[in-house]
Scaffold this active site. Structure first.
Site, mmCIF file in Angstrom:
data_model
loop_
_atom_site.group_PDB
_atom_site.id
_atom_site.type_symbol
_atom_site.label_atom_id
_atom_site.label_comp_id
_atom_site.label_asym_id
_atom_site.label_seq_id
_atom_site.Cartn_x
_atom_site.Cartn_y
_atom_site.Cartn_z
ATOM 1 N N LYS A 48 43.074 21.617 24.624
ATOM 2 C CA LYS A 48 42.955 21.044 25.964
ATOM 3 C C LYS A 48 44.350 20.691 26.481
ATOM 4 O O LYS A 48 44.815 19.562 26.313
ATOM 5 C CB LYS A 48 42.054 19.801 25.920
ATOM 6 C CG LYS A 48 41.926 19.115 27.266
ATOM 7 C CD LYS A 48 40.733 18.199 27.329
ATOM 8 C CE LYS A 48 40.745 17.396 28.603
ATOM 9 N NZ LYS A 48 39.479 16.754 28.891
ATOM 10 N N GLU B 48 44.320 17.890 22.240
ATOM 11 C CA GLU B 48 44.798 17.680 23.614
ATOM 12 C C GLU B 48 46.243 17.183 23.644
ATOM 13 O O GLU B 48 46.493 15.983 23.592
ATOM 14 C CB GLU B 48 43.888 16.680 24.343
ATOM 15 C CG GLU B 48 44.316 16.478 25.792
ATOM 16 C CD GLU B 48 43.375 15.574 26.591
ATOM 17 O OE1 GLU B 48 42.313 15.188 26.064
ATOM 18 O OE2 GLU B 48 43.711 15.255 27.738
HETATM 19 P P1 13P Z 1 41.327 14.694 33.777
HETATM 20 O O1 13P Z 1 40.682 16.024 34.080
HETATM 21 O O2 13P Z 1 40.964 13.622 34.715
HETATM 22 O O3 13P Z 1 42.800 14.828 33.542
HETATM 23 O O4 13P Z 1 40.704 14.178 32.437
HETATM 24 C C1 13P Z 1 40.501 15.010 31.418
HETATM 25 C C2 13P Z 1 40.680 14.269 30.191
HETATM 26 O O5 13P Z 1 39.769 14.095 29.437
HETATM 27 C C3 13P Z 1 42.026 13.791 29.895
HETATM 28 O O6 13P Z 1 42.062 13.234 28.637
#
Ligand code: 13P
Length: 428
Positions: free
Chosen positions: A292, A249
């Protein structure tokens, strides 16, 4: 042709890194004491011929074999990533730390106790029919070991519903000294041992969030980018060694300012390209990860762009930087409103109907926000809250399939900004 001097002890050369670009040549070759390569990628600027001094080149060598092929979890990792990224389903991100969960519970007047946190997660996980639209669920460590009020472990409950249990393994953000509030992500030190424990407990994938800040002078710094992509690559390598599919991510975070969507797209492409290069260097199996990222959005002082514009920049960024071997791109909602998150997801499919990866969701706020307000800690509201959660999940599932028509279960909502998440340093 790019030409530079080769250090005599470096004999196994795979690529050459040129400052500010990521050019790979399939066949660099030696010519006397020089190394030569043909540029294989169009870039800004896009010289077809140039000459650089040796001091501006760094030679990248690779191990002679890929550890991924010797990993006993190799096939399982691929199967897990494929399952989670299947079309028409996405991830419920519910891995907020106890601190962040407490902030969110406080907005509906619920105390931050272990039981209340458990009750809230139980509302989410036991929603009837959720598994039709949700293929994976990211949990915080405390929740991974909790059970429903009736004593069914959450892990079992989720698996029985066809939802793969996942675990957030980073331990939060730390400000990088000398930067304008840029951060690195903590949690590598004891990660191999924790991964083993989480696997034993039933987790099959993991998450690590790296935050890249843009929009203020000097951000993102190259130090922040290098630090964060290194962390993501080490994390991904460790997770795969222990059998967990890493969600990688790199979040180019939605923040204040008037920077354009083009600027966001530029930095997102830059960061994701670095991430993929480091994953490659660390022998991470690309078929066994999930990405992500953020969708490309301008700064908060700029009017919200139409979904088609978000999709144009976001798809362009992904096509330029993410190999087709990655099975799923699970976007975070990142502060978008619930309806905006769905409309933008639908627009991505319109922009790229034959995408090589599943363009799907891993939403936290965009699935939980109205669900939490509806529940508000009252047992009699549980069913209504679960109903809205499943409707939101279905809307995003439809959008993933390119079939979302509306109306939205939470129409016209506001952005869901950082106030409800631990910002800057600390546990996210
Ligand atoms: P949000 O969809 O609230 O941005 O959260 C996703 C997430 O896990 C961010 O680390």
């Amino acid at each position: 042709m790019l030409r530079g001097h080769l250090h005599p002890t470096r004999s196994s050369v795979e690529a050459i890194e040129v400052p500010n670009a990521l050019w790979r040549s399939p066949k660099p070759f030696l010519s006397g004491s020089s190394i030569c390569l043909r540029l294989s990628r169009h870039s800004r600027p896009a010289p077809t011929q140039c000459r650089l001094s040796a001091s501006r080149l760094s030679v990248v060598t690779r191990a002679s074999f890929s550890t991924a092929t010797t990993n006993p979890f190799h096939d399982e990792l691929i199967a897990t990533a494929k399952y989670i990224s299947q079309r028409g389903r996405g991830i419920l991100a519910s891995d907020e730390s106890n601190v962040t969960t407490g902030k969110r519970l406080a907005t509906v007047g619920v105390d931050n106790t272990e039981t209340n946190r458990r009750d809230w997660r139980e509302v989410l996980y036991t929603a009837p029919g959720l598994g039709q639209y949700i293929s994976g669920c990211i949990m915080f460590e405390e929740t991974l070991y909790q059970s429903t009020a009736d004593g069914v472990p959450f892990v079992k409950f989720l698996k029985d519903a066809g939802i793969v249990p996942g675990i957030k393994v980073d331990t939060g953000l730390q400000v990088l000294p000398g930067t304008d509030g840029e951060t690195t992500t903590q949690g590598l030190d004891n990660l191999p041992a924790r991964v083993q424990e989480y696997y034993k407990q039933g987790a099959r994938f993991a998450k690590w969030r790296a935050v890249i800040k843009i929009g203020t002078p000097g951000t993102p710094s190259s130090m922040a980018v290098l630090e964060n992509v290194h962390g993501l690559a080490r994390y991904a390598q460790i997770c795969q060694e222990g059998g967990l599919v890493p969600i990688v991510e790199p979040e180019v975070t939605l923040g204040p300012g008037d920077y354009s969507i083009e600027e966001n797209a530029y930095w997102s492409e830059h960061v994701y390209s670095h991430v993929m290069r480091l994953l490659n260097e660390y022998n991470v199996l690309l078929e066994g990860i999930l990405l992500k990222p953020n969708m490309c959005l301008p700064g908060l002082d700029v009017p919200t762009p139409p979904p088609a514009e978000v999709a144009k920049y976001t798809v362009r960024t992904m096509l330029r930087s993410i190999p087709a071997a990655v099975p799923g791109i699970h976007f975070l909602s990142g502060g978008m409103s619930e309806e905006e998150s769905t409309l933008n997801l639908q627009a991505l499919q319109d922009e790229c109907p034959n995408a090589p990866w599943s363009l799907t969701f891993s939403y936290g706020r965009a699935l939980q926000s109205t669900t939490l307000k509806t529940w508000a800690g009252q047992p009699e509201n549980k069913q209504k809250a679960q109903d809205i959660l499943v409707k939101l999940a279905k809307a995003n599932s439809d959008a993933q399939l390119g079939q979302y028509k509306g109306p939205h279960p939470v129409p016209g909502g506001q952005r869901i900004l950082q106030a409800l998440r631990t910002g800057g340093a600390g546990k996210a």
